[in-house]
Structures are given as C-alpha cells and as structure tokens.
Write a protein that holds these residues in place. Structure first.
Motif, PDB file in Angstrom:
ATOM      1  N   VAL A 270       0.813  -1.417   0.011  1.00  0.00           N
ATOM      2  CA  VAL A 270      -0.096  -0.053  -0.160  1.00  0.00           C
ATOM      3  C   VAL A 270       0.917   1.212  -0.116  1.00  0.00           C
ATOM      4  CG1 VAL A 270      -1.593   1.347   1.487  1.00  0.00           C
ATOM      5  CG2 VAL A 270      -1.975  -1.090   1.212  1.00  0.00           C
TER       6      VAL A 270
ATOM      7  N   SER B  17      -4.393   1.272 -11.559  1.00  0.00           N
ATOM      8  CA  SER B  17      -5.388   1.179 -10.466  1.00  0.00           C
ATOM      9  C   SER B  17      -6.179   0.038 -10.369  1.00  0.00           C
ATOM     10  CB  SER B  17      -6.471   2.551 -10.519  1.00  0.00           C
ATOM     11  OG  SER B  17      -5.790   3.702 -10.801  1.00  0.00           O
ATOM     12  N   GLU B  18      -6.570  -0.492 -11.394  1.00  0.00           N
ATOM     13  CA  GLU B  18      -7.264  -1.736 -11.560  1.00  0.00           C
ATOM     14  C   GLU B  18      -6.407  -2.771 -10.895  1.00  0.00           C
ATOM     15  OE1 GLU B  18      -9.572  -1.717 -15.410  1.00  0.00           O
ATOM     16  OE2 GLU B  18      -9.447  -3.822 -14.751  1.00  0.00           O
TER      17      GLU B  18
ATOM     18  N   ASN C  17      -3.987  -2.753  -9.018  1.00  0.00           N
ATOM     19  CA  ASN C  17      -3.752  -2.532  -7.687  1.00  0.00           C
ATOM     20  C   ASN C  17      -5.008  -3.225  -6.823  1.00  0.00           C
ATOM     21  OD1 ASN C  17      -1.189  -1.296  -7.574  1.00  0.00           O
ATOM     22  ND2 ASN C  17      -2.068   0.940  -7.613  1.00  0.00           N
ATOM     23  N   CYS C  18      -6.053  -2.861  -7.362  1.00  0.00           N
ATOM     24  CA  CYS C  18      -7.165  -3.233  -6.738  1.00  0.00           C
ATOM     25  C   CYS C  18      -7.022  -4.753  -6.758  1.00  0.00           C
ATOM     26  CB  CYS C  18      -8.582  -3.009  -7.353  1.00  0.00           C
ATOM     27  SG  CYS C  18     -10.033  -3.301  -6.714  1.00  0.00           S
TER      28      CYS C  18
ATOM     29  N   LEU D 295      -4.529  -6.358  -4.404  1.00  0.00           N
ATOM     30  CA  LEU D 295      -4.880  -5.905  -2.819  1.00  0.00           C
ATOM     31  C   LEU D 295      -5.697  -7.330  -2.602  1.00  0.00           C
ATOM     32  CD1 LEU D 295      -5.030  -2.093  -2.534  1.00  0.00           C
ATOM     33  CD2 LEU D 295      -3.614  -3.827  -1.416  1.00  0.00           C
ATOM     34  N   LYS D 296      -6.863  -7.280  -3.560  1.00  0.00           N
ATOM     35  CA  LYS D 296      -7.885  -8.434  -2.841  1.00  0.00           C
ATOM     36  C   LYS D 296      -7.064  -9.695  -3.074  1.00  0.00           C
ATOM     37  CE  LYS D 296     -11.807  -6.171  -4.700  1.00  0.00           C
ATOM     38  NZ  LYS D 296     -13.068  -6.137  -5.481  1.00  0.00           N
TER      39      LYS D 296
END
Lengths: 197, 825
Positions: free
Chosen positions: B404, B422-423, B425-426, B429-430
C-alpha cells in the motif's frame, strides 16, 4: 528559445544565481541542466505579462495541467505539501517547484522521499496516518470508481492488517518513524517515487 | 488563573489540531501533568469549565477527526467500563487531551520546523564528533524511560516553541563548523523547503567569511560581466542539448509513463548490455583491430567477392578480413621505414627502434584477458550493489503495508495507464488479502497429492522437452558435421550452397528457443500456481535450463568436434570457422527475434482479441525477453576470442532491437497484470548475467586458451602449443632480458600455476562470509528486541494518556458539583 526580453532577463538572473552563487543547485538534488529545464517548464505556466517571474506563484489548477501530474491521484496532495504559501491553497512558486522536483528526483535520499511521501499520504495533516488516511490512500490506489473499490468489509480488514503489520507501538496510527521503517524494507519505493520532467 | 497554555482560543474545527499551528506545538506532558499535580485538590473555578462548555459544542467535529486515534487508545478502557464505543457519538477525550495528543512529538516530528531543526542539530553534532551513525548508549541522557528517540526528543520536549530561534542558531553554529562538503550534504538532506534552507545557508555564510562571497562578483566592467554570462549561457545551452541527447531519454520516459517500472527495467537492462558491449568494442578496436588494420598481412589469392548471403553467414568475403581471428598476424608488427611494408619477424630493419614494435600475439592474449577481467569486476560490483539494495535483514513479513505504501508508481503519466494501474492495484490487494486469510486453511491430503501429481507431470514434460531439444541439436550438429566432411572431400561444390547449409543449425536452435518457452507457458498454465512470484521463478528456471543445456551442447560441438580435428572438414583455420558460427548464431537469433516481435506479437494480439475475445492486449513477458538478451550476450562473450569485431555486431543488433521492441510494446502489449517486484527481478537478471552467462563464457574461453592447440597456419597464436603460452613466453623473454625481473616470473609461476594459493584464498573468503552471516543474525535478534521494547513504550503512552484523561474527568466532576452547589446557593 523564443523568449521575451523579460524572460531572458530572468533567465540571466537565474544563471547568475546558479553560476556565481550556486545557490539553488546545492540545496537540491537536481543538476544544473535539470534546474534549467524545470525553469523552462515553469516559465510556460507563468502568464506572459508578469515581470518578476521567479517569485510568481502559480495556482494549483495551473500546476495540475502539467502532464506529469495531471493523471496522478495524489496531485492535489503533492501541491499542498510542497506549497509554502500562507493561505495553503497549493500554489507553487519556483522554489517550491524545485523542492518538488528535488524530492522526486533520482538522487534524493530515502529519508527525504519517505518524509515527503508520509506528508503526501497524510490527508488530514494531523501528523500521523490514521484509519481515515489509510482508507483515502487505498481509495486513491484503487482508482475510486465503483467497480474498483474494495467493499467496506475488505477495506476494514485491509486496514486492520496494515496496522497490525506496521503499527509497532500499537496506538492505532502509523507515525513517521513506523512509516519509514516499512519503507526502508521495501526496495521498490525509491524507484517508484520518481517524477521526471 | 491563567494556565500555561491559552485555553481561551476558540476551538475552530480541525485547524487547531494541525501541528502546523506552531503555537500549540510542544506543550508538553511534563508541564501539563506538573500543573495538574500542583493544582491538586484546589477547587477554584478552572478554565476547564469554560473549556468543557466549549468542548461540548465542538467535540463532535473533533471527534470525526480523532475517532480513529481515540478509538485505538480507547479500546481497552471502553471494554473495561462497558461504555459504548460508537464512533459517531462524541469521543470522550477532552479537547485539552486532544490538543496534547495532536502535538505529541511523535506526530510532529515530520512537520514542525523545530523538531526537524533539533533532529539535524543532533546529526551535525554527531558529524562533528565523527561518531558512528548509531548513537551509543552513553550519549543518551539519563531518564527513567530510556527511549530510542531519546537523543533527539529530549530537546524538543523540554524546550518550548519560543526557542526555535535558539535551535536555529545552534544548528547554524554546528553547520559552520562542518566542512563545506558535509555542510552542503546536510543542507540538501534536510526535509525543509528551499526558502528555509536558503535562510539557513545565508546565516551560515554570513558568519563564515562575509568578504569572500562578495569578491566573487566581477566588479570590473559591465562588459566582462556580460561576456561571462554569455559564455555561461552557451555552456548551459550545450549542456541541455547534451542532456536531450541522452540516449533514448525521451523514449524511455514514454515507455515508463505508459507501462510502469517493470517493463522499463527490461529496456534499462538492454541499455546496460549496450554499454558492456561498447566497452568491449572499444578495447578490442583500440588494441587489436587498429594496429592490425595499419599493417595488413598478405592475403591468400582466392578471395571471394561479396555476396548478400555473406551478411548472414559471415563467411565468404568476410573470411579473410579483420573480422575474424585468422586475419591477425602472429608476429611483432613493426613500423615500416623507407615506405616499405616490412612485417616479417626474422629480418630486423636497421632504422627501427624497439619501442615502435607491437607484439600482436601478446596483445591479443592480454586484450582478451583484461577485457574479461574488467567485465567480471564490473558485473560483480553491480550485482553486489543491486543485491544490497533488495536484500533486507528483517524477516518479518509486511507485504500489505509495503504494497500500500510503496506501490504507486509516480512515473506513470498516461491516463489510461493510471486507470490500468489502479485496477491492477485493486486486484492485487484483493488477492493478497485473500491469501493472507486463506493461509490458515489447510488443503486436504487428496488435494495435495493431486497438486503434486500435476506439478510432477508438468516438470516431466518440461524436462522431457528440454532433453529432446538437446538430443536433437546434438544429432543434427553431428549430421551437419558429417555432411561438411562429405562435401569437403568432393571436388566441385557450389560454395553458396555450402554456406546456406551452414545456416541450418543456427536456424534450428533459434526455432527451438522460440517454441519451447511457449510450451513451458502452457505447462505453467496447467499447473495453476497460487503465487505469481513462484510462477515467475519456475518459468525463469525452465527457460534457463533450456538455454544452458543448448549452449553446452553447442560448445562441445565447436570445441570438442571442430577444434579437435579441423582437417576433417578441410579447415585451414578452425578459429575463424567457430567465429563465423557464432556470428551466424547471433544473426539468426536476431532475425528470429525480429520476426517474432513484428509478426508473432502482432498476430498473437489479433488472435487473442478477435478469436479468444479478450478485451485486453497481451502482457509483455519481461522474464522471457530478458533471458533472450542474456543468451545473445553469452554468445557474444564466447565469440570475442574468435572474432574481435563481434561486439560491434552486437551493438548494432541491440540498437535495432531497442527501437523494434519499443514500437512493438507500444502497439501490441500492455503492462503485466501480475505484481512484478522490480528490484528483486533486476537483481536476479544481473545475477543471471554474471553467473551462468559470463561465467560460462569465461570458462569456455579459458578452456580454449589453456588446452586447445591453435591452428598452425593462421591467427596470432600459430606455432604455439596453446594460446596461453604467448603470455608465458613473454614472461620468460622478460626474464631473459632483464634478470632483475625474475621476481615477476616467480610470482607469476606461484600465483597462476600453483593451486595452493587458490585454496588459501577461497578459505579466507569463506571465513569472511561466515563472519558476516553471524553479524546479520545478531542484528536480527536486536531488531526483534527493539520491536518488543517499542510495544511496551506504546503501552506506557496509553497508560499516561488515560491517566491524564481520568484526572480531567475528576476535575470536571468536582467543578460540576461546585457549580451546582454555587447555583443552588
């Protein structure tokens, strides 16, 4: 270079400063060429009729038109952090602009980068990264649109995990030292915290 | 009764809580608690009443800013007291506590000027004492709570805000006493704004030598001033022109801006390889090619004309040129005098001086040796630097926090790439969250067995394919060898056909290198690895295995078959033949890469978008492309001995490849979706370049120089038993001519030829490594202890704050009772 008389004078003034006193270059991590290049880019954003170009404050909206900052989700925070204006509106004069470039340059130390990264991520300016700050940070990272957001459950879990990993003194927030501790273990930080004009 | 802090300020929203409001800074615990204790049992009307009323109005606003911190600290108490911890209800911290919390030094150290100044005051103090970077225990002042930041924090806690001027003065004092370089480094590293730094520097210089700065201003005439400025102006224009010329700067910025740091690392690696080759080329050009070009040897009669095929096969016209080993003379080149070409060793013209002679065989030997040695040093140095950057002592694993905090790539400029990032990263992270949660779940034995079987099958396929490749290359090379032998015995053969047939083996090897990684990808897709990094490593391992084994077979073919009996295929000069082979391999590899990039990637993109219906372009496979680069570089390194101009070919190849790859990436690919640990992968690539690649090449070259007899009728080492003897002979000659230098010969004999020295050296090396590993272990233990310590400090802090709060509550209760009594009366 197609400069007007006043621009050329200021350029000469800058050269005088840079060459004789070597003032700015020693205080930043930028090389002379980078400073001159930065001046050229800065000059494009200053309106033509201004005389004292080096002291002029560019408003935040104008700074955000720079292609290097336009698409960055942290652009407003960056402007606010590096701005030294009294009204805290994110406006930058040339010194602030150089500060910004210096912190994001290749040769800036890890200390400087982590210090400024911390301040950029501290959305509410309270000196630590609380849950709220972390939530905003994650939203910036994931784009903030509906289909890329994490569900509230996932967000809570994510922030709990982050705090568990990085909050050493268990006060519920990540302060500067804890942040720097995490960053020092991450070898990719230095290469990703860079902006090249 | 005025307190030490001004409580009559209106509590405006969040502004008060910002530590930038420096009047509130450093109101210390000590002062406050001391005052509370003094106030003790006195029940006069405190300002706390006033504060209380005001705070009730504003606490809701404050609460929203502070609930998080309050919650963290408050968790323990709330459970004990059974109070509600609904964060929307006003937090029970009083605003005085809030004010103190907000101005706690641990929160302001990043922001307040005073704290930064004192921190750097201490740093400059240490520099002046030239002590080590870690403060020793002696430097801590005695306190009942020895804390880690004690050496910096005490100064902040005790002094009030009015002494910021003093702090600044003390810092300036310290700065003056440092050397110029240290001073500038310290100023540069301070996280203050440029304006403040200018102020500090001005103060430092003011006291320093006020006269010298003014004397620099040219006081003479305006003309001189303008001349100087004009010169500077042109110098800066020249510098900025050079800067813009910086190799591929703009292109790299575009690639980085669109694809991020991962794909950029491939192109940076390409640039690094280019510099290695430039270095190699310069060395061989200066020391080998140039002298030989100035003294061309006699050429054999049958020199074929240039045909187009020669560019690819490297034979034909190019055989007797500077390009290959066979062209180089083995004698001492002497400067011709009286306009004659005099290049034989036996006759010594009278007009020569010994200094103008140039011993070609010695030069060849030493040039190759030194260039390899220097390349080795540079590689090991960059490998260790890269390794140092990415290796971390601390074993505790904080993937989420690291991800993060440090995953946003500020270099990315293009809007679509930002969205893509960004996608990614999402998703990542998930994925990581799911992994962290799932770690507790255990797979059943049946599942584990099934996974094991799948892995085993995949590995069997891969190893089988590799073995198949290796065997096919072996037999095909044997077949080609026999074919060459046959055609050598025949009288009339078409030379063009012969050259074309020589291209068959390189074509086969390049084809295998192209197709097999696809098979490995399929196998990996079948295996479904959970962790993307494991998947990358496995792919790297398999590709590496393939390339290493193919190269090993090829080396055996060249050095074991061709070099052993060159007369079988009617070779006058086997080294030239091997050089040509390597040239062919390089060119074929390049052609196949071009075809793959131009057509393969384009076709794959069309296929995946139209037929498979994927919305995205295919990802750029960084690992595979880097391995291809390393493979080509290994070939170049092996080939330098046999073909001194091969680095030039490699340079041209890399230049072309760069532009082709950039355009292909821009058109056909997107950034990799899997998380890509850049610095780790860069370290791995440099390590791969050093260990299998460079080491293998140098082993090959060393073996050739040491034990294979050079051909007797061409090259700089004819009439010598091995190439190595060139050096030996020179040392012996030196010894003969100057008996004083016999020491050199003896040293040479002991160091190079005696294995005992190597054993001793290796032993010392191992001891040093063991020592350092023990140091690292010790440091790990210290880190663990310190973390425990910090946790306990946190508990202390919580205790003190809750005590403070309870003191306030008591006072509030008492004063409320008093007020009700007063109003009652």
């Amino acid at each position: 270079m197609g400069t007007t008389a006043s621009q050329l004078d200021t350029l000469r003034l800058l050269e005088y400063e840079v060459s004789v006193h070597s003032s700015i270059q020693e205080l930043t991590f930028l090389t002379k060429q980078e400073i001159l290049h930065a001046y050229q880019r800065f000059d494009e954003l200053v309106p033509k009729e201004v005389k004292n170009r080096l002291d002029y404050r560019i408003s935040m909206n104008d700074v955000l038109t720079l292609p290097e900052l336009k698409a960055n989700p942290f652009n407003e925070r960056i402007c606010k952090v590096f701005s030294t204006s009294d009204i805290k509106d994110g406006s930058l004069d040339f010194d602030d602009f150089l500060d910004l470039l210096s912190a994001f340059s290749d040769s800036a130390t890890l200390d400087i980068k982590s210090h400024y990264a911390f301040r950029i991520f501290d959305f509410d300016d309270d000196g630590t990264l609380g849950r709220h700050d972390l939530e905003k940070l994650v939203n910036c990272l994931t784009g903030g649109t509906d289909d890329t957001n994490l569900t509230p459950d996932e967000m809570r879990q994510l922030i709990d995990n982050i705090l568990e990993e990085s909050d050493i003194d268990k006060d519920g927030t990540v302060n500067l030292s804890e942040f720097q501790h995490v960053i020092s273990r991450s070898p990719d930080f230095v290469s990703s915290f860079k902006i090249v004009l | 009764m005025a307190g030490n802090f001004d409580l009559n300020q209106p509590l405006v929203g969040a502004g008060l809580e910002s530590p930038a409001d420096e009047e509130g800074v450093h109101v210390s615990f000590n002062q406050l608690i001391a005052e509370q204790c003094q106030a003790g049992e006195r029940l006069d009307g405190f300002e706390l009443q006033q504060l209380d009323e005001e705070s009730r109005d504003y606490v809701a606003e404050l609460g929203s800013g502070f609930e998080s911190s309050g919650r963290g600290l408050y968790d323990i108490e709330s459970d004990d007291d059974g109070r509600q911890t609904d964060p929307l209800v006003s937090v029970p911290w009083s605003s005085a506590t809030m004010k103190i919390l907000s101005s706690m030094p641990s929160r302001t150290i990043g922001r307040s000027r005073g704290a930064i100044l004192s921190q750097y005051y201490n740093k400059t103090l240490q520099l002046r004492r030239r002590s080590q970077s870690r403060p020793s225990i002696r430097d801590f002042s005695h306190s009942s709570r020895p804390s880690i930041r004690g050496y910096g924090m005490e100064v902040d806690v005790i002094d009030g805000p009015q002494s910021e001027m003093e702090k600044s003065e003390r810092l300036v004092n310290n700065l003056q006493n440092l050397s110029m370089g240290d001073r500038m480094k310290m100023l540069r590293g301070m996280p203050l704004s440029v304006v403040e730094k200018k102020e500090l520097r001005r103060k430092t210089l003011q006291r320093d030598k006020p006269l010298t700065s003014s004397s620099k201003i040219p006081c003479c005439s305006q003309l001189k001033y303008y001349i100087i400025i004009a010169v500077r102006h042109s110098w800066y224009s020249w510098l900025s022109f050079l800067h813009s010329l910086q190799l591929w700067q703009f292109l790299l910025k575009r690639v980085g801006g669109r694809f991020g740091t991962g794909v950029l690392s491939y192109f940076l690696f390409l640039k690094t390889l280019l510099f290695f080759n430039v270095f190699l080329f310069l060395v061989t050009f200066l020391f080998l090619v140039l002298p030989q070009a100035m003294h061309p040897p006699e050429l054999p009669e049958e020199r074929r004309n240039f045909t187009g095929l020669d560019l690819i096969s490297g034979a034909g016209h190019f055989t007797d040129t500077l390009m290959y080993y066979g062209y180089y003379s083995n004698f001492t080149l002497r400067r011709s005098c009286a306009g004659q070409h005099n290049t034989s060793a036996s006759s010594a013209p009278d007009c020569l001086s010994k200094r103008l002679s140039y011993n070609m065989s010695l030069a060849y030997f030493f040039t190759i040796g030194m260039s390899f040695f220097i390349t080795c040093i540079i590689l090991v140095y960059s490998m260790s630097k890269s390794f140092g950057r990415s290796f971390r002592i601390d074993k505790s694993y904080s993937i989420l926090a690291m991800k993060v905090f440090s995953s946003w790539d500020f270099k990315v400029i293009k809007k679509s790439s930002v969205e893509l990032m960004s996608e990614n990263n999402c998703t990542q992270l998930k994925e990581i969250l799911a992994e962290v949660v799932q770690k507790k779940e255990k797979t059943g034995p049946c599942q584990a067995l099934w996974r094991l079987m799948v892995h085993g099958l995949a590995w069997a396929i891969c190893i089988g394919a590799t073995a198949g490749c290796v065997i096919s290359v072996y037999f095909f090379s044997e077949f080609m060898h026999k074919d060459l032998q046959r055609t050598a015995r025949l009288a009339n053969t078409n030379p063009l056909l012969k050259e074309a047939s020589l291209l068959a083996l390189p074509a086969l090897v390049s084809l295998l290198n192209l197709l097999l990684p696809g098979l490995f990808n399929l196998a990996a897709w079948m295996e479904e690895y959970h962790s993307p990094s494991v998947r990358t490593y496995v792919a790297l391992g398999r590709n590496l295995m393939l390339k290493v084994s193919v190269l090993a077979v090829l080396c055996y073919h060249w050095l074991g078959r061709v070099a052993a009996k060159p007369s079988d295929i009617n070779l006058v000069c086997w080294e030239t033949f091997v050089g040509q082979e390597l040239y062919r391999f390089l060119i074929m590899d390049f052609i196949f890469t071009l075809l793959n990039t131009l057509f393969g990637e384009l076709l794959w993109r069309l296929f995946s978008q139209r037929v498979l219906g994927r919305g995205r372009k295919p990802a750029f496979d960084i690992a595979r492309n880097v391995l291809d680069l390393i493979y080509a570089q290994t070939l170049a390194w092996i080939g330098v001995l046999f073909s001194p101009l091969l680095p030039a070919v490699q340079i041209l190849k890399l230049l072309l490849l760069f532009y082709v790859k950039v355009s292909s990436v821009m058109m056909n690919c997107q950034a990799p979706r899997k998380p890509y640990r850049v610095s780790q992968m860069t370290t791995i690539f440099i390590t791969l370049l050093c260990f299998p690649s460079f080491l293998g090449a140098s082993v090959c070259v060393t073996y050739t120089m040491w034990s294979i007899p050079p051909s007797t009728s061409c090259g700089p080492f004819r009439h010598l038993g091995t190439m190595f003897q060139a050096g030996k002979r020179w040392v012996q000659e030196l010894e003969k001519n100057n008996p004083d230098l016999s020491v050199v010969a003896k040293v040479h004999a002991y160091l190079v030829e005696n294995p005992f020295f190597l054993f001793v050296g290796a032993g010392i090396f191992l001891i040093v490594i063991y020592f350092y590993s023990q140091v690292v272990d010790g440091q790990r233990k210290v880190i663990a202890l310190l973390q425990e310590h910090i946790e306990k400090e946190g508990v202390d802090k919580k205790y003190l704050i809750t005590q403070l709060q309870s003191v306030h509550e008591r006072k509030k209760g008492i004063s409320r009772r008093l007020r009700s009594q007063d109003s009652g009366c």
